[in-house]
Design a protein around this motif. Sequence first.
Motif, PDB file in Angstrom:
ATOM      1  N   UNK A 143       0.838  -1.193   0.000  1.00  0.00           N
ATOM      2  CA  UNK A 143       0.000   0.000   0.000  1.00  0.00           C
ATOM      3  C   UNK A 143       0.878   1.251   0.000  1.00  0.00           C
ATOM      4  N   UNK A 144       0.701   2.089  -1.008  1.00  0.00           N
ATOM      5  CA  UNK A 144       1.395   3.377  -1.083  1.00  0.00           C
ATOM      6  C   UNK A 144       0.385   4.431  -1.531  1.00  0.00           C
ATOM      7  N   UNK A 145       0.749   5.700  -1.402  1.00  0.00           N
ATOM      8  CA  UNK A 145      -0.148   6.786  -1.775  1.00  0.00           C
ATOM      9  C   UNK A 145       0.075   7.244  -3.214  1.00  0.00           C
ATOM     10  N   UNK A 146       0.468   6.325  -4.074  1.00  0.00           N
ATOM     11  CA  UNK A 146       0.710   6.659  -5.475  1.00  0.00           C
ATOM     12  C   UNK A 146       0.367   5.449  -6.335  1.00  0.00           C
ATOM     13  N   UNK A 147       0.754   5.498  -7.607  1.00  0.00           N
ATOM     14  CA  UNK A 147       0.432   4.422  -8.544  1.00  0.00           C
ATOM     15  C   UNK A 147       1.656   3.572  -8.899  1.00  0.00           C
ATOM     16  N   UNK A 148       2.648   3.549  -8.031  1.00  0.00           N
ATOM     17  CA  UNK A 148       3.854   2.766  -8.309  1.00  0.00           C
ATOM     18  C   UNK A 148       3.530   1.286  -8.415  1.00  0.00           C
ATOM     19  N   UNK A 149       4.267   0.601  -9.298  1.00  0.00           N
ATOM     20  CA  UNK A 149       4.032  -0.817  -9.574  1.00  0.00           C
ATOM     21  C   UNK A 149       5.359  -1.575  -9.604  1.00  0.00           C
ATOM     22  N   UNK A 150       5.308  -2.868  -9.309  1.00  0.00           N
ATOM     23  CA  UNK A 150       6.441  -3.766  -9.521  1.00  0.00           C
ATOM     24  C   UNK A 150       6.303  -4.408 -10.897  1.00  0.00           C
ATOM     25  N   UNK A 151       7.350  -4.308 -11.705  1.00  0.00           N
ATOM     26  CA  UNK A 151       7.343  -4.847 -13.062  1.00  0.00           C
ATOM     27  C   UNK A 151       8.577  -5.730 -13.215  1.00  0.00           C
ATOM     28  N   UNK A 152       8.409  -7.017 -12.869  1.00  0.00           N
ATOM     29  CA  UNK A 152       9.539  -7.919 -12.719  1.00  0.00           C
ATOM     30  C   UNK A 152      10.458  -8.013 -13.917  1.00  0.00           C
ATOM     31  N   UNK A 153       9.918  -8.115 -15.129  1.00  0.00           N
ATOM     32  CA  UNK A 153      10.775  -8.320 -16.299  1.00  0.00           C
ATOM     33  C   UNK A 153      11.704  -7.136 -16.540  1.00  0.00           C
ATOM     34  N   UNK A 154      11.265  -5.939 -16.134  1.00  0.00           N
ATOM     35  CA  UNK A 154      12.096  -4.758 -16.354  1.00  0.00           C
ATOM     36  C   UNK A 154      13.289  -4.706 -15.405  1.00  0.00           C
ATOM     37  N   UNK A 155      13.235  -5.474 -14.318  1.00  0.00           N
ATOM     38  CA  UNK A 155      14.350  -5.470 -13.366  1.00  0.00           C
ATOM     39  C   UNK A 155      15.634  -5.993 -13.994  1.00  0.00           C
ATOM     40  N   UNK A 156      15.524  -6.819 -15.037  1.00  0.00           N
ATOM     41  CA  UNK A 156      16.717  -7.365 -15.686  1.00  0.00           C
ATOM     42  C   UNK A 156      17.463  -6.302 -16.481  1.00  0.00           C
ATOM     43  N   UNK A 157      16.789  -5.258 -16.887  1.00  0.00           N
ATOM     44  CA  UNK A 157      17.428  -4.171 -17.630  1.00  0.00           C
ATOM     45  C   UNK A 157      17.832  -3.010 -16.725  1.00  0.00           C
ATOM     46  N   UNK A 158      17.250  -2.967 -15.515  1.00  0.00           N
ATOM     47  CA  UNK A 158      17.438  -1.816 -14.629  1.00  0.00           C
ATOM     48  C   UNK A 158      18.159  -2.173 -13.339  1.00  0.00           C
ATOM     49  N   UNK A 159      18.774  -3.352 -13.297  1.00  0.00           N
ATOM     50  CA  UNK A 159      19.554  -3.774 -12.133  1.00  0.00           C
ATOM     51  C   UNK A 159      18.723  -3.765 -10.849  1.00  0.00           C
ATOM     52  N   UNK A 160      17.443  -4.152 -10.983  1.00  0.00           N
ATOM     53  CA  UNK A 160      16.583  -4.299  -9.812  1.00  0.00           C
ATOM     54  C   UNK A 160      15.717  -3.107  -9.489  1.00  0.00           C
ATOM     55  N   UNK A 161      15.805  -2.036 -10.263  1.00  0.00           N
ATOM     56  CA  UNK A 161      15.043  -0.826  -9.957  1.00  0.00           C
ATOM     57  C   UNK A 161      13.547  -0.978 -10.216  1.00  0.00           C
ATOM     58  N   UNK A 162      13.152  -1.974 -11.007  1.00  0.00           N
ATOM     59  CA  UNK A 162      11.751  -2.072 -11.421  1.00  0.00           C
ATOM     60  C   UNK A 162      10.843  -2.663 -10.340  1.00  0.00           C
ATOM     61  N   UNK A 163      11.395  -3.032  -9.188  1.00  0.00           N
ATOM     62  CA  UNK A 163      10.530  -3.387  -8.055  1.00  0.00           C
ATOM     63  C   UNK A 163      10.108  -2.059  -7.421  1.00  0.00           C
ATOM     64  N   UNK A 164       9.389  -1.274  -8.213  1.00  0.00           N
ATOM     65  CA  UNK A 164       9.208   0.143  -7.925  1.00  0.00           C
ATOM     66  C   UNK A 164       8.171   0.383  -6.837  1.00  0.00           C
ATOM     67  N   UNK A 165       7.135  -0.440  -6.785  1.00  0.00           N
ATOM     68  CA  UNK A 165       6.169  -0.310  -5.702  1.00  0.00           C
ATOM     69  C   UNK A 165       6.829  -0.617  -4.362  1.00  0.00           C
ATOM     70  N   UNK A 166       7.679  -1.631  -4.337  1.00  0.00           N
ATOM     71  CA  UNK A 166       8.414  -1.946  -3.110  1.00  0.00           C
ATOM     72  C   UNK A 166       9.312  -0.779  -2.713  1.00  0.00           C
ATOM     73  N   UNK A 167       9.910  -0.140  -3.719  1.00  0.00           N
ATOM     74  CA  UNK A 167      10.776   1.007  -3.444  1.00  0.00           C
ATOM     75  C   UNK A 167       9.985   2.181  -2.885  1.00  0.00           C
TER      76      UNK A 167
END
Length: 309
Positions: free
Chosen positions: A236-260
């Motif tokens: 639960x966050x106050x925005x629309x952030x999402x985790x997008x697993x496949x993108x983590x392979x190109x972004x060195x793990x940054x795509x777990x964006x909702x978790x971030x």
Amino acid sequence: MAATATERDDVQPVANENLDRFLTGTITVLPILALGLVAWQVWSELLGWSDLIVFAIMYVATGLGITVGFHRLFTHRAFKTGKAVRAILAALGSAAIEGPVISWVADHRKHHAYSDRPGDPHSPHVDHGHGVKGALRGLLHAHVGWLFIHTERGLKTRYAPDLIADPIVNFISRTFVVWVLAGLAVPFLLGWAIGGTVAEGLTGLLWGGAVRMLVLHHSTYSINSLCHFFGKRTFNTNDESRNLGWLSFFTFGEAWHNSHHAFPTSARHGLKRWQFDPSAWVIWALEKTGLAWDVVRIAPERQAAKLVT
């Protein structure tokens, strides 16, 4: 009357907006045009292993400069480290050519302060209309359009005073052009050293410079656009952030964006063991060798309290 964006005290003024847009456009368009050379090279069967090696070296080095350095260290202070590592990470991130470190950090801290609300420099959800057209307009703005707009950029003295006061980071930020040139000279020299010819140096520059910039930039931009539109909301966050697993392979793990966004200071974005996050592995390695300390980790109880139910 409500203050406009340009009247607010958290917007960074730009000395020459037209020049800034021209340079941003040049950095955006040139790598795309370079694809024509890549197509000719592949078609002519001139692509060599040295080109791919140079691409991989430069992509990993500059990509980690952004993810470990600009983002997790300088923006969110997810760990502490010494002057030498700070300087190396700041220089590598600058060589990625995504802007000076202090400006990058100021924009990103402002993004977290206003995430998906008015004031967010690159939200795909604010003032872009409704329906399919509004969604596409928002995604385009969040991906690359915001780079050409100066009415929401983060004021450096407000959002990054700690980095302005840091002599090492401030120096690297002020000498940004030097690191940009180094980020182009190194792939040429690597290609020359590996391939043994000036021609290999030039193709090394093509792959380790232009192609690397194209892939890395749009991977980074996809965090701002795709990861606020598609994927899974684990927390639960106050925005629309999402985790997008496949993108983590190109972004060195940054795509777990909702978790971030749920835990911005966490050194790990992939909070599950199976979630691919090599940036966290680098921080772990730095910690194990004594080069990093005070690494921020999120207790399971804190994670459980924010889980989407």
